[in-house]
Structures are given as C-alpha cells and as structure tokens.
Write a protein that holds these residues in place. Structure first.
Motif, mmCIF file in Angstrom:
data_model
loop_
_atom_site.group_PDB
_atom_site.id
_atom_site.type_symbol
_atom_site.label_atom_id
_atom_site.label_comp_id
_atom_site.label_asym_id
_atom_site.label_seq_id
_atom_site.Cartn_x
_atom_site.Cartn_y
_atom_site.Cartn_z
ATOM 1 N N MET A 201 -0.048 -5.116 -12.179
ATOM 2 C CA MET A 201 0.766 -4.565 -11.091
ATOM 3 C C MET A 201 -0.120 -3.995 -9.991
ATOM 4 O O MET A 201 0.164 -4.173 -8.793
ATOM 5 C CB MET A 201 1.702 -3.482 -11.636
ATOM 6 C CG MET A 201 2.816 -4.025 -12.512
ATOM 7 S SD MET A 201 3.928 -2.743 -13.104
ATOM 8 C CE MET A 201 4.701 -2.228 -11.579
ATOM 9 N N ILE A 202 -1.195 -3.332 -10.387
ATOM 10 C CA ILE A 202 -2.131 -2.804 -9.373
ATOM 11 C C ILE A 202 -2.701 -3.941 -8.548
ATOM 12 O O ILE A 202 -2.766 -3.870 -7.303
ATOM 13 C CB ILE A 202 -3.257 -1.995 -10.049
ATOM 14 C CG1 ILE A 202 -2.700 -0.697 -10.620
ATOM 15 C CG2 ILE A 202 -4.380 -1.701 -9.053
ATOM 16 C CD1 ILE A 202 -3.729 0.147 -11.345
ATOM 17 N N LEU A 203 -3.109 -5.014 -9.220
ATOM 18 C CA LEU A 203 -3.705 -6.151 -8.516
ATOM 19 C C LEU A 203 -2.690 -6.817 -7.583
ATOM 20 O O LEU A 203 -3.000 -7.117 -6.411
ATOM 21 C CB LEU A 203 -4.248 -7.164 -9.527
ATOM 22 C CG LEU A 203 -4.936 -8.394 -8.941
ATOM 23 C CD1 LEU A 203 -6.150 -7.983 -8.112
ATOM 24 C CD2 LEU A 203 -5.354 -9.349 -10.046
ATOM 25 N N ILE A 204 -1.468 -7.041 -8.068
ATOM 26 C CA ILE A 204 -0.450 -7.719 -7.259
ATOM 27 C C ILE A 204 -0.080 -6.868 -6.041
ATOM 28 O O ILE A 204 -0.009 -7.368 -4.902
ATOM 29 C CB ILE A 204 0.796 -8.014 -8.120
ATOM 30 C CG1 ILE A 204 0.467 -9.098 -9.159
ATOM 31 C CG2 ILE A 204 1.957 -8.468 -7.245
ATOM 32 C CD1 ILE A 204 1.560 -9.322 -10.180
ATOM 33 N N SER A 206 -1.877 -4.595 -4.660
ATOM 34 C CA SER A 206 -3.043 -4.542 -3.756
ATOM 35 C C SER A 206 -3.097 -5.799 -2.894
ATOM 36 O O SER A 206 -3.327 -5.733 -1.681
ATOM 37 C CB SER A 206 -4.331 -4.403 -4.570
ATOM 38 O OG SER A 206 -4.342 -3.197 -5.298
ATOM 39 N N LEU A 207 -2.897 -6.977 -3.522
ATOM 40 C CA LEU A 207 -2.911 -8.221 -2.757
ATOM 41 C C LEU A 207 -1.779 -8.239 -1.738
ATOM 42 O O LEU A 207 -1.969 -8.678 -0.588
ATOM 43 C CB LEU A 207 -2.792 -9.417 -3.711
ATOM 44 C CG LEU A 207 -4.008 -9.688 -4.613
ATOM 45 C CD1 LEU A 207 -3.697 -10.799 -5.606
ATOM 46 C CD2 LEU A 207 -5.223 -10.062 -3.770
ATOM 47 N N TYR A 208 -0.617 -7.763 -2.134
ATOM 48 C CA TYR A 208 0.533 -7.741 -1.226
ATOM 49 C C TYR A 208 0.244 -6.888 0.008
ATOM 50 O O TYR A 208 0.452 -7.317 1.149
ATOM 51 C CB TYR A 208 1.741 -7.196 -1.988
ATOM 52 C CG TYR A 208 2.933 -6.869 -1.115
ATOM 53 C CD1 TYR A 208 3.720 -7.881 -0.565
ATOM 54 C CD2 TYR A 208 3.273 -5.546 -0.847
ATOM 55 C CE1 TYR A 208 4.810 -7.565 0.236
ATOM 56 C CE2 TYR A 208 4.359 -5.234 -0.060
ATOM 57 C CZ TYR A 208 5.129 -6.249 0.482
ATOM 58 O OH TYR A 208 6.195 -5.942 1.275
ATOM 59 N N ASN A 209 -0.272 -5.684 -0.216
ATOM 60 C CA ASN A 209 -0.571 -4.806 0.915
ATOM 61 C C ASN A 209 -1.767 -5.294 1.715
ATOM 62 O O ASN A 209 -1.849 -5.064 2.922
ATOM 63 C CB ASN A 209 -0.817 -3.379 0.417
ATOM 64 C CG ASN A 209 0.468 -2.689 0.009
ATOM 65 O OD1 ASN A 209 1.190 -2.156 0.839
ATOM 66 N ND2 ASN A 209 0.761 -2.714 -1.279
ATOM 67 N N VAL A 225 -4.819 -0.199 -0.022
ATOM 68 C CA VAL A 225 -5.421 -1.200 -0.916
ATOM 69 C C VAL A 225 -6.653 -0.610 -1.599
ATOM 70 O O VAL A 225 -6.830 -0.728 -2.827
ATOM 71 C CB VAL A 225 -5.797 -2.471 -0.125
ATOM 72 C CG1 VAL A 225 -6.647 -3.410 -0.990
ATOM 73 C CG2 VAL A 225 -4.543 -3.205 0.337
ATOM 74 N N PHE A 226 -7.530 0.044 -0.822
ATOM 75 C CA PHE A 226 -8.723 0.660 -1.413
ATOM 76 C C PHE A 226 -8.335 1.766 -2.401
ATOM 77 O O PHE A 226 -8.994 1.941 -3.434
ATOM 78 C CB PHE A 226 -9.611 1.238 -0.318
ATOM 79 C CG PHE A 226 -10.302 0.188 0.513
ATOM 80 C CD1 PHE A 226 -10.623 -1.039 -0.036
ATOM 81 C CD2 PHE A 226 -10.613 0.424 1.843
ATOM 82 C CE1 PHE A 226 -11.263 -2.009 0.727
ATOM 83 C CE2 PHE A 226 -11.251 -0.539 2.611
ATOM 84 C CZ PHE A 226 -11.564 -1.763 2.051
ATOM 85 N N TYR A 227 -7.287 2.497 -2.078
ATOM 86 C CA TYR A 227 -6.805 3.541 -2.987
ATOM 87 C C TYR A 227 -6.339 2.933 -4.310
ATOM 88 O O TYR A 227 -6.706 3.415 -5.388
ATOM 89 C CB TYR A 227 -5.674 4.304 -2.308
ATOM 90 C CG TYR A 227 -4.926 5.247 -3.212
ATOM 91 C CD1 TYR A 227 -5.493 6.436 -3.640
ATOM 92 C CD2 TYR A 227 -3.633 4.943 -3.647
ATOM 93 C CE1 TYR A 227 -4.812 7.300 -4.486
ATOM 94 C CE2 TYR A 227 -2.935 5.803 -4.484
ATOM 95 C CZ TYR A 227 -3.528 6.984 -4.899
ATOM 96 O OH TYR A 227 -2.852 7.819 -5.735
ATOM 97 N N LEU A 228 -5.547 1.857 -4.250
ATOM 98 C CA LEU A 228 -5.052 1.215 -5.468
ATOM 99 C C LEU A 228 -6.199 0.649 -6.310
ATOM 100 O O LEU A 228 -6.209 0.794 -7.539
ATOM 101 C CB LEU A 228 -4.079 0.093 -5.095
ATOM 102 C CG LEU A 228 -2.724 0.513 -4.519
ATOM 103 C CD1 LEU A 228 -1.916 -0.705 -4.120
ATOM 104 C CD2 LEU A 228 -1.954 1.365 -5.522
ATOM 105 N N MET A 229 -7.175 0.008 -5.650
ATOM 106 C CA MET A 229 -8.309 -0.539 -6.393
ATOM 107 C C MET A 229 -9.123 0.577 -7.043
ATOM 108 O O MET A 229 -9.592 0.424 -8.188
ATOM 109 C CB MET A 229 -9.194 -1.367 -5.456
ATOM 110 C CG MET A 229 -8.498 -2.572 -4.845
ATOM 111 S SD MET A 229 -7.752 -3.678 -6.061
ATOM 112 C CE MET A 229 -9.202 -4.279 -6.907
ATOM 113 N N THR A 387 4.687 1.949 -2.504
ATOM 114 C CA THR A 387 4.993 0.613 -1.979
ATOM 115 C C THR A 387 6.391 0.605 -1.364
ATOM 116 O O THR A 387 6.607 0.056 -0.274
ATOM 117 C CB THR A 387 4.889 -0.434 -3.102
ATOM 118 O OG1 THR A 387 3.579 -0.390 -3.662
ATOM 119 C CG2 THR A 387 5.165 -1.829 -2.565
ATOM 120 N N LEU A 388 7.343 1.244 -2.078
ATOM 121 C CA LEU A 388 8.690 1.358 -1.516
ATOM 122 C C LEU A 388 8.679 2.215 -0.244
ATOM 123 O O LEU A 388 9.432 1.945 0.700
ATOM 124 C CB LEU A 388 9.632 1.971 -2.553
ATOM 125 C CG LEU A 388 9.940 1.101 -3.788
ATOM 126 C CD1 LEU A 388 10.776 1.881 -4.783
ATOM 127 C CD2 LEU A 388 10.656 -0.182 -3.379
#
Length: 626
Positions: A201-204, A206-209, A225-229, A387-388
């Motif tokens: 979920m983190i990867l998906i 991140s790619l979406y954003n 994105v950097f925060y999620l990674m 994300t929401l």
C-alpha cells in the motif's frame, strides 16, 4: 442449549488447565514442557530465570558455577524500563522434552533490535554457541526470518537447559516464545502477508502521488512521496524487514538507517504539512517554529551520526513535531480552511500511534501486540487519510473554483445586461448628439462662409500691407545706405548705426551674400547654416566660410566695430582727426590705428580706386575674389 453450556464448560476447563500448567511450570525446575496441546507459549523477562551481569565479564563457565548459578532467579517485578544498556543479561530456559511429540519445536526472540544474543544450545558434549542479533550477518541465522529462532532438540527424554547472553545498546524487550514449527509457519506466513499488504500500500500510494506530482508539479505531492517512502523504510528497519531484504550482509547499517529514516519522516512530515496547510500565509509563527524544529532535528541527527549514537534511537521528544503538526492543522481548520479536516484526523491518529510507540519503546507502558504495532496501524490509517485529504483538497478547490466560475458567469450575465442597457442609452444619446451636431454643423457652414468672405478681405489687406512693407524696407535700406555713404558723420552718429560687433557682422553677412552664396572651394551655390554664428557651410564640400572672409576685416586684431569706423575715416569728409585724437577716441594704440589705415589705403591704391565709396572699402577683396 445444553450444547452451549457444555462448550462453555470445556472452554473454562481449557483455560484453567493452561493457568495451572503455567503455574506448575514456574514452580518446577523447567520453564517449558513440550505438549502437543499447547502450540505456543510466550514469556516476558519477568517470568524467566535471569541474572544481570553488571561487570560484563562473565562467560558460560562462570554462569554454570555454583557461585553464580544460584543467582539466576525469576524477578516478577522486572520490566523493560529497568533494562540497562550498560549491563549484560543471562537468561536460562529449561525445556522438559517429550520424545513422543509429533511436532518440532523452537525458541524465538521477538525484539529484532537486540544487538547481540549468544545462544548456548545443549549437546551431548556440552554446549554449542550460536550468534544472533542485529549486529550479526542475517545469513548466519538458522531461519531466514526477521526474528531470532533457535531449534529445540526433542529426541530423548529429560530436561535441556538453554542459556542466552543478551547485550543491547537500547532498551530491549526480552520476550521468548516457545512454539511448534506448525505454529511458527502459520504465524510467519500471516505476518509476512500483512507486511506485504502494508508495504504494498505504501508503494502503490507513493507511485500514485508521484504520478500526480509529475502531472501538476505541486511540490507538496513530492514531499508526500518522500514522506511515505521514509515511513516504509523506517517501518522495515523496525520490523527487521529492511535488514533481511535490503542490507543482509551489513548489520552495522541497522541503527544508522533507523535513525536516518526516522529523521527523514520528521523532515518530510514538516515540509508536507507546511505546504498542505499553507502555514507561511495562514499561520506564520508556526511556520517559523517548523523551521526551528527542522534545524534542531538536523543538529541532533548530525550529533547522533558523529558522536552520540543513542540520539538516533526514537526518543520521547520525537512526538513534539507531530503534536505541533496536529495543533497547526486544528488551528488552520478552525480558522476556516476546510481542506484540513481529514488532515486533522490523520495526524491525530498518527500522533496517538507515535506517542504509544515512543512510550512502549522507552518502557513507560508495558508491551502488547497491539501497542507494538501501534505505529504501523497509525501510519497505515494516516496514509489512507492523507491520500483522501489530498483528494478532498482537490475536490474542495474544484468546488471553490466552480463556485467562483458560477459567480463569474452570473457577474458576466449582469455585466451583459448592464452593457445592453448602457448601449441603448448611448445609442439614444448618440442620436441626440448627432442631431445637435448636424445643427451645429449647419451653423458652422454659415460661419465658414462668413469667414471665407472675411478671409478674402484680409488677403486683400495683406497684399496692400506687403506692398507697404516692401516700400518701407526699401526706404530703410536707402536711408541706411544714404547714412553710410554720408561722408560727414561723426563718431557718435556712426556708433548709432554700428554700435557693436554683432551689428557689423550682420551688415557684412547681408551685403556679402545679398545676391546668393558661392563656395570659394568648389563654387557650389547652395549652403546651410553653420554651428557658428555669421558663418555658412557649403552643402557639397562642407567648406565653412565666415562673413569676414574675403574682406579687409578678415583676421584683424582690432574690434570690428572700431575697424569699421577707421575704414570710414578714410572716406569721411568730416573734420579730419589726427592719429592721437583717434587713439583717444577709440582707446586704441596709435600704431594699430596707423597700420590699419595704411592697410586700407594700400588696398584701395592697388585697385586703383581714388574716390572710394563705403562698399568699396567693405567688400573690396570680395570683389576681387568674385
């Protein structure tokens, strides 16, 4: 109904048997007994036999000696908070073997952050040493799993005693699970499955954003994105997943990597929050506070890398940035920024998760499975809510844009109606004005006819005036000529005609070029005014000629108005003045007066003029040149 009561009775009996078995095990000379009915038992350090070695010098032989072995006891009051990173802990686990068991068994340590675990496994010849911990290469482990497992032999009857030497640079949660292979495989598969969902979920997301950032180029998406990674890799460091899959051969990277990505989480959380909440405009004082926190956190991280590794561990003060982010989002939301509503919920959950994780890590509150994974749960919920929130932000901004567009359309309609009204009024006024202008034009035509008639009369009068002016100029010229040719003028009369050098030069210019200009260099007939007064410039070759050029007055050192009078005395029939009288009259030296008069007379004699007139003197050289 009877079946229901029977089930309740069986369940109560099972629970009672478990507690009685545990009590029996604790009171007997073994820790665990192999029992196929109990697939798993988990004991914390307060239920284990252990000894705290403050000297850090004891070895297994010392522990087995009678002087030390008696000191290995159960301390039910011991907690993780009392764990000292300066000491070494020896844990004793005795297992009552059951060779008739149909299952295989193992011991497992849960805390993946323990630096060093030396397991002493009983064998026929004594003990076999096994090095575990996050400071040992991952490939040295018996099982390729994030936790530390030790297989348990069960081929013969009796009690096997296992010893564990534990040393850690941070507070360790010494918790040992005794479980069957079946239970371990079931537990590990489910755990890794949930980890796959979490990191996937983190990867998906991140790619979406990241794709959204590439599309709209808003830097807040890049920070997110950097925060999620950073969250993903930090969680992997805490779980031991990063050590297993990213750097299995470099155990020395575990602590710096955990510190690095916990630092990056704070940095990118602050940067993302600053841009998402637009704090620079909506909450300037908090924006400055965020900058201070960024600086302080960077200094602490640098000090941890260079001097104090303990600063890389998660500390109680790490909840401060998340508290300020939560406070800022609530403040901005209360001030009317509706975009922050989901952001507030997301960081409220994350703040709770971080606070629980910090308190568990620092042993302020006791360990539990839910509390251990509180940060993962909080990160997951926060990630979904943020994300929401980003989507909600776009939705709210779109609604605001639509409302603004609707207001613009309504305003445009009102403007169009106003424009039509104004145009009608303008047309009416233009028609009225046009009629008024037509009347005035007619009046102007009448006035124009009268003006034309007056103009003809004025032209006739101008013609008469021009004729009179021409006659007047002719008379003035004749009078001037007559006065000049009058050979009986006194010096005072002569000064009235030529009072200064300008009048003399103007007279020369008029007389010299009265009949037109002729260039002395190329004989061209056209000229233009020069930058110098009383000079003319040839339009062809550019030769510049002064009014005195070609006259007796060219290059003289006397004032020209006095030279004019001296020239006049040559032809004057008035009382002849001596040189001394002229010198006093003109305030000139006698020699200068005599030389100039001789020069004039000599030129006249050379021309053979015995009765010269004024113009013969003034233009005698110009006649020669022309």
């Amino acid at each position: 109904m009877d079946k229901f009561y029977r089930k309740i009775f069986v369940l109560l009996c099972a629970i009672a048997s478990i507690f009685s078995f545990s009590a029996f095990a604790q009171s007997s000379n073994y820790t665990f007994q192999i029992n196929d009915q109990l697939d798993e038992r988990i004991y914390a350090i307060d239920r284990l036999t252990f000894y705290e070695d403050e000297s850090n010098k004891l070895e297994l032989d010392d522990i087995l000696s009678s002087s030390i072995s008696g000191k290995l006891k159960i301390n039910s009051d011991f907690t993780k908070h009392q764990f000292s990173t300066e000491n070494t802990y020896w844990v004793k686990v005795a297992i009552q073997k059951t060779p008739t068991s149909n299952k295989q068994w193992l011991l497992e340590f849960y805390d993946q952050t323990i630096d060093q675990i030396t397991a002493y496994i009983p064998t026929e010849d004594g003990f076999k040493e096994l090095k575990l911990g996050d400071q040992a290469p991952f490939n040295d482990r018996v099982f390729s799993h994030k936790n530390f497992q030790i297989p348990v032999a069960n081929q013969t009857e009796g009690i096997d005693t296992y010893y564990f030497k534990i040393k850690s640079s941070q507070k360790a949660d010494v918790r040992i699970a005794f479980r069957s292979y079946n239970r371990f495989i079931f537990y590990a598969l489910n755990e890794y499955f949930l980890y796959g969902i979490f990191y996937g979920m983190i990867l998906i997301i991140s790619l979406y954003n990241g794709l959204i950032y590439l599309a709209i180029k808003e830097v807040k998406y890049l920070y997110y994105v950097f925060y999620l990674m950073s969250v993903g890799i930090y969680a992997a460091c805490v779980d031991g997943i990063a050590f297993q899959y990213l750097w299995p051969d470099h155990p020395g990277w575990n602590q710096p990597a955990s510190g690095l990505f916990s630092y990056l989480i704070v940095i990118f959380a602050l940067l993302f929050s600053t841009h998402f909440l637009n704090l620079k405009r909506r909450f300037p004082s908090m924006h400055r506070s965020f900058q201070v926190i960024l600086l302080v956190k960077t200094m602490l991280f640098a000090a941890g890398i260079a001097f104090f590794p303990k600063l890389l561990e998660i500390q109680i003060y790490d909840i401060v940035p998340f508290f300020l982010i939560l406070f800022s989002s609530i403040y901005v939301w209360v001030k009317g920024y509706s975009v922050a509503r989901l952001f507030v919920i997301a960081y409220a959950i994350l703040f709770l998760g971080v606070a629980l994780k910090v308190m568990v890590h620092t042993a302020i509150i006791p360990h539990s499975t839910v509390l251990y994974y509180s940060l993962h749960i909080a990160f997951l919920m926060e990630m979904l809510l943020l994300t929401l929130a980003l989507g909600d932000r776009v939705k709210i901004l779109k609604e605001n844009r639509d409302r603004a567009l609707l207001r613009s359309l309504r305003q445009a309609e009102a403007n169009a109606k106003l424009k039509d009204k104004v145009n009608r009024e303008l047309e009416q006024r233009v028609n009225e004005r046009t009629q008024e202008l037509d009347k005035k034009n007619q009046l102007l035509l009448e006035y124009n006819q009268q003006i034309l008639a007056k103009d003809e009369e004025i032209k006739r009068m101008n013609s008469m005036l021009d004729k009179d002016i021409w006659k007047l100029k002719s008379q003035i010229k004749e009078n001037l000529q007559a006065r000049i040719t009058n050979k009986r003028m006194s010096y005072a009369d002569f000064q009235k005609i030529f009072p200064d050098s300008t009048s003399c030069l103007r007279y020369l210019e008029q007389v010299k070029w009265e009949n037109g200009f002729t260039c002395k260099a190329c004989e061209h007939k056209k000229s233009s005014k020069s930058s110098k007064i009383f000079h003319r410039r040839c339009s062809r070759c550019g030769h510049i000629e002064s009014a005195t050029a070609g006259t007796i007055f060219h290059g003289i050192r006397l004032p020209i108005e006095k030279a004019f009078y001296l020239s006049y005395t040559v032809i004057s029939e008035h009382d002849k003045l001596t040189l001394d009288e002229l010198s006093k009259l003109l305030d000139l030296r006698v020699n200068a007066i005599s030389s100039f008069r001789v020069k004039v007379k000599l030129q006249l004699e050379m021309k053979g003029i015995h009765h010269p007139e004024w113009e013969d003197i003034v233009l005698e050289r110009s006649h020669e040149l022309n």
